[in-house]
Design an enzyme around this catalytic site. Structure first.
Site, PDB file in Angstrom:
ATOM      1  N   GLU A 134      49.813  -8.705  -5.622  1.00 41.84           N
ATOM      2  CA  GLU A 134      49.642  -7.397  -6.359  1.00 41.84           C
ATOM      3  C   GLU A 134      49.334  -6.202  -5.560  1.00 41.84           C
ATOM      4  O   GLU A 134      50.024  -5.321  -5.651  1.00 41.84           O
ATOM      5  CB  GLU A 134      48.983  -7.184  -7.589  1.00 41.84           C
TER       6      GLU A 134
ATOM      7  N   LYS B 259      41.207 -16.572 -16.286  1.00 43.23           N
ATOM      8  CA  LYS B 259      42.092 -15.786 -15.623  1.00 43.23           C
ATOM      9  C   LYS B 259      42.101 -16.326 -14.212  1.00 43.23           C
ATOM     10  O   LYS B 259      40.916 -16.586 -13.557  1.00 43.23           O
ATOM     11  CB  LYS B 259      41.727 -14.472 -15.452  1.00 43.23           C
TER      12      LYS B 259
ATOM     13  N   SER C 216      38.756 -12.838 -13.567  1.00 42.66           N
ATOM     14  CA  SER C 216      38.579 -11.664 -14.412  1.00 42.66           C
ATOM     15  C   SER C 216      36.904 -11.603 -14.556  1.00 42.66           C
ATOM     16  O   SER C 216      36.406 -12.723 -15.005  1.00 42.66           O
ATOM     17  CB  SER C 216      39.300 -11.681 -15.536  1.00 42.66           C
TER      18      SER C 216
ATOM     19  N   HIS D 217      69.903 -11.584 -12.593  1.00 41.35           N
ATOM     20  CA  HIS D 217      69.484 -10.622 -13.715  1.00 41.35           C
ATOM     21  C   HIS D 217      68.437 -11.167 -14.451  1.00 41.35           C
ATOM     22  O   HIS D 217      67.824 -11.098 -15.322  1.00 41.35           O
ATOM     23  CB  HIS D 217      70.591 -10.622 -14.887  1.00 41.35           C
TER      24      HIS D 217
END
Ligand code: ARG
Length: 482
Positions: free
Chosen positions: A314, A307, A301, A180
């Site tokens: 992704e 970043k 970024s 979970h």
């Protein structure tokens, strides 16, 4: 590690191939037609913009067919030799980029056949004896997929090797296992990596099993009814290295089950990579800080200087959607098609090619990325300390002293609740406090709070104990090498 896998370049055919739009008066099938084909129709019906990729398979198939025709006395040996030599020369032209593909000639089969006749004269027209483009295209896709399944299997084995190396290097790293997405019990990082190995091993098996159904030769089925010539289909299959030949000519030209099955196996592979990618994204976040990915596998970024984004993972997650889409395209394409061949089936190629390209890219990039992942041991262990992941051990301890497990669970739950309020770890509870909860607690209880011990107590077959992991690792390394 040096990045040794190639990524399929995203090139559109028009960039690498010259496709001519010269009007060609006479079609190879033009006998019964009096008017010429509308330009729009030609463009709409042509598959050459994408099926040019099958040229090697098409030529291999034609060479085998011509050889078989001669062996069976259907064409002369001299004619067959001329045809084979012509086909080999055409393959060289295409390899060298000297071949002009034409839209008017519809597809790869007609483009090659027309060129053959230009090169060797009317004898080239004998190649299509006892054959239709319907069995020809079915053959080409099967030959193509057989090769690609081999490449993909090799890449899957390399993926497994990369996971094995990561597991072996980090066999002593512990981490919280989750259910979970809540910290559950201590596990070894290696155990988590080997879970992925089991998934990819199943994918390997699925590919291997699917190969049986791809490895069937449809040639000789002709348009749909079979052939009236005394052909030798088994000989043809032998020449092309097929294990079996199709048993029903109608099924042979209208079957694309194998392509759908391939896309389904590919979808499963992507689903596995998508789950892995999701963990990579989570684990590399500031919130988790469980792993570090080498800079070369991340991007920055354009606006936020701090970043470091896990774009590779992704994108892999994102590409899963497109592979699922291809599977659904093929299933929908074949749904409701009456037997046997229908032109709709020309639409099978782009989803299939895209699936093959995507899966090969995804496998290649993952192999390289896995080699560039490092677990952050200290953060992983800190997460273990904060998560009460040894509460089960406490319950087991009491159960070991004779308390029914359900009661023991209750007592350990109360201990966790108390610790949470106080902001302390289970191991910080005094013996006095523990005795308040149950008289069964003794000094030896402090031993069960060690996360390493907790993990290594899971000695059941397939459990997370170091002993068990090592056994499986050695077994896998025997298959895949070290
Ligand atoms: N380009 C076609 C395809 O990909 C080849 C078969 C065409 N056959 C036909 N009878 N029109 O399916």
């Amino acid at each position: 590690m040096i990045f040794q896998y190639s990524i399929t370049p995203v090139l559109h055919y028009s960039m690498i191939l010259r496709v001519s739009h010269k009007h060609m008066k006479k079609k190879l099938w033009g006998g019964r037609f009096s008017g010429s084909t509308d330009n729009l129709v030609e463009k709409f019906t042509a598959s050459i913009p994408f099926d040019y990729r099958l040229y090697k398979q098409d030529i291999r198939g034609s060479i085998a067919h011509a050889t078989m025709l001669a062996k069976c006395g259907i064409i002369s040996k001299t004619d067959s030799k001329k045809i084979v030599a012509g086909l080999k020369a055409i393959e060289k032209e295409i390899d060298a980029g000297d071949f002009e593909f034409s839209i008017e000639l519809e597809d790869i089969h007609m483009n090659i056949e027309k060129r053959l006749m230009d090169k060797v004269g009317p004898v080239g027209g004998k190649l299509h004896t006892s054959r239709s483009r319907n069995d020809q295209v079915a053959l080409d896709i099967r030959l193509y997929l057989k090769d690609e399944i081999q490449h993909i299997s090799n890449l899957l084995a390399d993926t497994i090797r990369a996971f094995l190396a990561l597991a072996r290097e980090n066999i002593d790293v512990l981490m919280p296992g989750y259910t979970h997405l809540q910290r559950a019990q201590p596990v070894r990082f290696a155990h988590h990596m080997l879970a992925y190995v089991e998934m990819f091993k199943r994918d390997e098996e699925r590919l291997y099993d699917l190969l049986k159904r791809v490895d069937v030769m449809p040639l000789g089925s002709a348009a749909l009814a079979g052939s009236a010539y005394p052909i030798d289909r088994k000989y043809c299959a032998q020449l092309l290295g097929f294990k079996a030949i199709s048993k029903n000519s109608m099924d042979a030209v209208s079957d694309r089950d194998f392509a759908i099955e391939f896309c389904s196996v590919a979808s499963m592979i992507m689903m596995h990579f998508s789950r892995f990618s999701e963990e990579i994204v989570l684990w590399s976040s500031q919130e988790f800080r469980f792993i570090k990915i080498a800079d070369s596998f991340c991007t920055g970024s354009s606006i936020m200087p701090q970043k470091k984004n896990p774009d590779v993972a992704e994108l892999v997650r994102g590409k899963t959607g497109r592979v699922y889409g291809n599977l659904v395209s093929l299933l929908t394409l074949m749904k409701s098609l009456p037997l046997a061949y229908n032109r709709d089936m020309q639409e099978d190629k782009e989803p299939l090619f895209d699936t093959v390209d995507t899966i090969k890219d995804v496998l290649s990039i993952n192999i390289a990325m896995i080699n560039n992942i490092k677990p952050e041991k200290e953060n992983l262990e800190k997460a273990l300390r904060l998560g009460y992941t040894t509460a089960t051990e406490m319950a087991d301890y009491l159960a070991g002293k004779g308390m029914p497990f359900r009661e023991a669970h209750e007592v350990a739950g109360k201990a966790v609740s108390y610790c949470e309020k106080k902001g302390i770890g289970l191991e910080e509870l005094s013996l006095e406090k523990l005795r308040d909860l149950s008289a069964l607690f003794n000094k030896d209880v402090y031993k069960v709070f060690g996360v390493k011990q907790a993990a290594d107590r899971k000695t059941s077959f397939g459990g997370t104990a170091k002993r068990e992991i090592k056994k499986r690792l050695v077994e896998l390394e025997r298959t895949y090498g070290k």
